[in-house]
Design a protein around this motif. Structure first.
Motif, mmCIF file in Angstrom:
data_model
loop_
_atom_site.group_PDB
_atom_site.id
_atom_site.type_symbol
_atom_site.label_atom_id
_atom_site.label_comp_id
_atom_site.label_asym_id
_atom_site.label_seq_id
_atom_site.Cartn_x
_atom_site.Cartn_y
_atom_site.Cartn_z
ATOM 1 N N TYR A 43 0.819 -1.206 0.000
ATOM 2 C CA TYR A 43 0.000 0.000 0.000
ATOM 3 C C TYR A 43 0.856 1.259 0.000
ATOM 4 O O TYR A 43 1.127 1.867 1.033
ATOM 5 C CB TYR A 43 -0.954 -0.031 1.185
ATOM 6 N N GLN A 44 1.311 1.637 -1.178
ATOM 7 C CA GLN A 44 2.123 2.834 -1.345
ATOM 8 C C GLN A 44 1.665 3.623 -2.564
ATOM 9 O O GLN A 44 2.459 4.259 -3.241
ATOM 10 C CB GLN A 44 3.616 2.461 -1.471
ATOM 11 N N GLY A 45 0.384 3.557 -2.843
ATOM 12 C CA GLY A 45 -0.161 4.293 -3.969
ATOM 13 C C GLY A 45 -0.377 5.761 -3.625
ATOM 14 O O GLY A 45 -0.226 6.177 -2.476
ATOM 15 N N PRO A 46 -0.757 6.556 -4.613
ATOM 16 C CA PRO A 46 -0.902 8.002 -4.389
ATOM 17 C C PRO A 46 -2.016 8.367 -3.424
ATOM 18 O O PRO A 46 -2.012 9.460 -2.874
ATOM 19 C CB PRO A 46 -1.193 8.535 -5.798
ATOM 20 N N TYR A 47 -2.975 7.450 -3.192
ATOM 21 C CA TYR A 47 -4.081 7.756 -2.312
ATOM 22 C C TYR A 47 -4.025 6.983 -0.994
ATOM 23 O O TYR A 47 -4.923 7.105 -0.164
ATOM 24 C CB TYR A 47 -5.410 7.458 -3.018
ATOM 25 N N ASP A 48 -2.989 6.178 -0.799
ATOM 26 C CA ASP A 48 -2.916 5.332 0.390
ATOM 27 C C ASP A 48 -2.388 6.107 1.593
ATOM 28 O O ASP A 48 -1.443 6.890 1.474
ATOM 29 C CB ASP A 48 -1.990 4.138 0.143
ATOM 30 N N THR A 49 -2.986 5.849 2.757
ATOM 31 C CA THR A 49 -2.435 6.384 3.987
ATOM 32 C C THR A 49 -1.191 5.594 4.363
ATOM 33 O O THR A 49 -1.052 4.412 4.031
ATOM 34 C CB THR A 49 -3.461 6.315 5.129
ATOM 35 N N SER A 50 -0.281 6.247 5.071
ATOM 36 C CA SER A 50 0.925 5.572 5.547
ATOM 37 C C SER A 50 0.701 4.905 6.895
ATOM 38 O O SER A 50 1.607 4.248 7.426
ATOM 39 C CB SER A 50 2.079 6.577 5.658
ATOM 40 N N GLU A 51 -0.496 5.049 7.458
ATOM 41 C CA GLU A 51 -0.796 4.442 8.753
ATOM 42 C C GLU A 51 -0.976 2.934 8.612
ATOM 43 O O GLU A 51 -1.394 2.447 7.561
ATOM 44 C CB GLU A 51 -2.060 5.068 9.341
ATOM 45 N N PRO A 52 -0.666 2.182 9.670
ATOM 46 C CA PRO A 52 -0.812 0.728 9.585
ATOM 47 C C PRO A 52 -2.272 0.309 9.491
ATOM 48 O O PRO A 52 -3.157 0.936 10.071
ATOM 49 C CB PRO A 52 -0.181 0.229 10.888
ATOM 50 N N MET A 53 -2.501 -0.763 8.755
ATOM 51 C CA MET A 53 -3.835 -1.309 8.604
ATOM 52 C C MET A 53 -4.357 -1.802 9.946
ATOM 53 O O MET A 53 -3.618 -2.351 10.759
ATOM 54 C CB MET A 53 -3.779 -2.466 7.608
ATOM 55 N N SER A 54 -5.643 -1.598 10.188
ATOM 56 C CA SER A 54 -6.278 -2.144 11.380
ATOM 57 C C SER A 54 -6.348 -3.665 11.287
ATOM 58 O O SER A 54 -6.275 -4.244 10.202
ATOM 59 C CB SER A 54 -7.684 -1.569 11.543
ATOM 60 N N ALA A 55 -6.495 -4.306 12.441
ATOM 61 C CA ALA A 55 -6.612 -5.760 12.462
ATOM 62 C C ALA A 55 -7.853 -6.182 11.691
ATOM 63 O O ALA A 55 -8.919 -5.573 11.814
ATOM 64 C CB ALA A 55 -6.694 -6.252 13.902
ATOM 65 N N LEU A 56 -7.708 -7.239 10.893
ATOM 66 C CA LEU A 56 -8.816 -7.683 10.055
ATOM 67 C C LEU A 56 -10.030 -8.067 10.895
ATOM 68 O O LEU A 56 -11.172 -7.837 10.490
ATOM 69 C CB LEU A 56 -8.371 -8.861 9.188
ATOM 70 N N GLU A 57 -9.799 -8.636 12.074
ATOM 71 C CA GLU A 57 -10.931 -9.007 12.919
ATOM 72 C C GLU A 57 -11.696 -7.790 13.421
ATOM 73 O O GLU A 57 -12.905 -7.859 13.682
ATOM 74 C CB GLU A 57 -10.470 -9.872 14.099
ATOM 75 N N ASP A 58 -11.013 -6.641 13.561
ATOM 76 C CA ASP A 58 -11.704 -5.408 13.925
ATOM 77 C C ASP A 58 -12.485 -4.853 12.733
ATOM 78 O O ASP A 58 -13.627 -4.392 12.873
ATOM 79 C CB ASP A 58 -10.711 -4.359 14.424
ATOM 80 N N ILE A 59 -11.871 -4.894 11.558
ATOM 81 C CA ILE A 59 -12.534 -4.381 10.360
ATOM 82 C C ILE A 59 -13.807 -5.155 10.059
ATOM 83 O O ILE A 59 -14.840 -4.576 9.688
ATOM 84 C CB ILE A 59 -11.573 -4.438 9.157
ATOM 85 N N THR A 60 -13.746 -6.467 10.206
ATOM 86 C CA THR A 60 -14.895 -7.304 9.853
ATOM 87 C C THR A 60 -15.830 -7.574 11.029
ATOM 88 O O THR A 60 -16.945 -8.051 10.824
ATOM 89 C CB THR A 60 -14.423 -8.656 9.288
ATOM 90 N N GLY A 61 -15.379 -7.255 12.243
ATOM 91 C CA GLY A 61 -16.176 -7.600 13.412
ATOM 92 C C GLY A 61 -16.733 -6.438 14.197
ATOM 93 O O GLY A 61 -17.511 -6.645 15.136
ATOM 94 N N TYR A 62 -16.345 -5.212 13.827
ATOM 95 C CA TYR A 62 -16.782 -4.037 14.582
ATOM 96 C C TYR A 62 -17.261 -2.986 13.583
ATOM 97 O O TYR A 62 -16.466 -2.252 13.007
ATOM 98 C CB TYR A 62 -15.620 -3.488 15.422
ATOM 99 N N ASN A 63 -18.545 -2.963 13.338
ATOM 100 C CA ASN A 63 -19.052 -1.968 12.394
ATOM 101 C C ASN A 63 -20.549 -1.740 12.577
ATOM 102 O O ASN A 63 -21.223 -2.502 13.269
ATOM 103 C CB ASN A 63 -18.737 -2.359 10.944
ATOM 104 N N ASN A 64 -21.023 -0.681 11.977
ATOM 105 C CA ASN A 64 -22.452 -0.357 11.960
ATOM 106 C C ASN A 64 -23.050 -0.800 10.632
ATOM 107 O O ASN A 64 -22.544 -0.446 9.570
ATOM 108 C CB ASN A 64 -22.673 1.153 12.119
ATOM 109 N N TYR A 65 -24.106 -1.582 10.718
ATOM 110 C CA TYR A 65 -24.832 -2.014 9.522
ATOM 111 C C TYR A 65 -26.219 -2.375 10.042
ATOM 112 O O TYR A 65 -26.520 -3.514 10.336
ATOM 113 C CB TYR A 65 -24.129 -3.217 8.906
ATOM 114 N N TYR A 66 -27.070 -1.354 10.164
ATOM 115 C CA TYR A 66 -28.301 -1.487 10.932
ATOM 116 C C TYR A 66 -29.331 -2.404 10.269
ATOM 117 O O TYR A 66 -30.284 -2.817 10.915
ATOM 118 C CB TYR A 66 -28.890 -0.107 11.209
#
Length: 325
Positions: A68-91
Motif C-alpha cells: 500500500y504505497q499508492g498516491p491515495y494510500d495512507t501511511s498508517e498501519p492497517m487495522s486488524a482484520l478481525e476489527d474491520i470485519t467484526g466491529y461496524n455499523n450495519y443497521y
C-alpha cells in the motif's frame, strides 16, 4: 456495549448537554416493532462467486500482492482484520457492533443487479460481476472515521466511481448521485424490525462522486468483500463520516436535486448531507475533536477531512462548513 463510544456512554462525554438525551442507538431501538431473531452464527466471507469463470471474480478470490504505497494510500498501519470485519455499523443486520458479523453471513450476493438510471445517457441494469469486470480493480488503504468517534484503517479493493459515471454519461442537468441499498426483511433482521426508514439512501454531489478518492468497493484486503462490510458493492468516501458509505448498493441514480438521505431525514440537526469529517464541528451530543482508533487505548486528534484536506478541501471553497455539515 463500548464505554469509549459516545453513543454507548454519552453521560461520560463532557460535551454532552444532557445525559437524558437519546443516543443514536436508542433512536434506532425506538423503531423496533418486533423481536429480532438472529440469522445464525454464519460469518462466511463468500470467497467464491457463483460465476467462477469471470476474471474479476478470480481477482477477488486471491489475496492481493500490492504494497500500500499508492498516491491515495495512507501511511498508517492497517487495522486488524478481525476489527474491520467484526466491529461496524450495519443497521440492516442489527444495532450492535457485533450484529453484522453475526447476522450477515447468509445474505445472498449472487445473483445481484444494480440499476443505473436518472439523468444519464446510458441507463441500464447490470449484473454485479459484469459491472466489476468493466474496470481494473485497485487496492486503496484508507482511513475510516465514524461519526460516533471511532476509526479504522481499511484496505479496500474496488474501482473509482468516476470510471462508472464516465461510462454511463451523466447529462448536463445532473448535479447529484443518489444511492439506494438493498432492504430485504427476509434476509435482514433490522429491516424486518423497522429500526430505520428503509431502504437506506445516501447521496453525493456530482463533483464529490467524480473525485478520484471516491471508490466503489467490491473487495477487502484483496479478497471478495465480506457481507458484513457491504458486499457485493459499497461506497467508500474517506473524507466523510462512515454513515455516508452506503452498503449493498442496488441502485445508482443521477439527479438534479439533492437527495434526502436516511440519517439526515431521521435526525437533520445531527447528521447533515455533507458529513465531512470536521474536528471543529461537534455533534450536538459529543465532541468530534478526537477519535479512538479501534485496537488502541488512547484517543488521537481528529484530522480535518479525515486527513484528506489537501485532496478535497477545494471542493468546498467558499462554503460555511459549520452550516453545511
Amino acid at each position: 456495549m463500548n464505554p469509549d463510544d459516545p453513543q454507548d456512554n454519552p453521560q461520560d462525554n463532557p460535551s454532552n448537554p444532557s445525559s437524558k438525551l437519546k443516543t443514536r442507538r436508542e433512536i434506532l431501538r425506538q423503531g423496533v416493532l418486533t423481536t429480532v431473531g438472529a440469522l445464525g452464527l454464519a460469518t462466511g466471507l463468500e470467497l467464491l462467486t457463483r460465476r467462477p469463470g469471470m476474471a474479476a471474480a478470480a481477482a477477488l478470490a486471491a489475496p492481493s500482492k500490492k504494497i500500500y504505497q499508492g498516491p491515495y494510500d495512507t501511511s498508517e498501519p492497517m487495522s486488524a482484520l478481525e476489527d474491520i470485519t467484526g466491529y461496524n455499523n450495519y443497521y440492516e443486520f442489527g444495532v450492535e457492533k457485533s450484529d453484522p458479523a453475526r447476522n450477515a453471513g447468509k445474505l445472498k450476493t449472487r445473483p445481484w443487479s444494480v440499476v443505473i438510471d436518472g439523468m444519464v445517457k446510458k441507463p441500464q441494469t447490470v449484473d454485479i460481476d459484469t459491472l466489476q469486470s468493466w474496470f481494473p480493480l485497485e487496492d486503496r488503504l484508507y482511513r475510516m472515521r465514524c461519526v460516533e468517534g471511532w476509526s479504522l484503517v481499511i484496505p479496500w479493493m474496488g474501482f473509482p466511481l468516476a470510471a462508472l459515471l464516465r461510462r454511463i454519461e451523466p447529462t448536463s442537468k445532473a448535479r447529484y448521485v443518489k444511492f439506494t441499498a438493498l432492504a430485504d426483511p427476509k434476509q435482514m433482521p433490522g429491516v424486518k424490525a423497522g429500526v430505520l426508514d428503509w431502504p437506506y439512501v445516501e447521496g453525493l454531489r456530482l463533483d464529490e462522486a467524480m473525485h478520484p478518492l471516491t471508490l466503489l468497493a467490491v473487495g477487502l484486503e484483496g479478497k471478495i468483500l465480506p457481507n458484513q462490510n457491504g458486499a457485493p458493492l459499497r461506497l467508500v468516501v474517506p473524507w466523510k463520516y462512515g454513515f455516508k458509505n452506503i452498503k449493498a448498493i442496488t441502485r445508482i441514480t443521477l439527479t438534479d436535486k439533492q437527495p434526502t438521505t436516511t440519517w439526515s431525514l431521521i435526525a437533520p440537526d445531527e447528521y447533515g448531507f455533507y458529513a465531512n469529517v470536521n474536528p471543529k464541528v461537534d455533534h450536538p451530543r459529543w465532541s468530534q475533536a478526537t477519535e479512538r482508533r479501534i485496537g488502541e487505548l488512547a484517543r488521537r486528534p481528529t484530522l480535518p477531512f479525515n486527513g484528506y484536506a489537501e485532496e478535497v478541501a477545494h471542493l468546498y471553497k467558499g462554503m460555511d462548513l459549520r452550516r453545511y455539515f
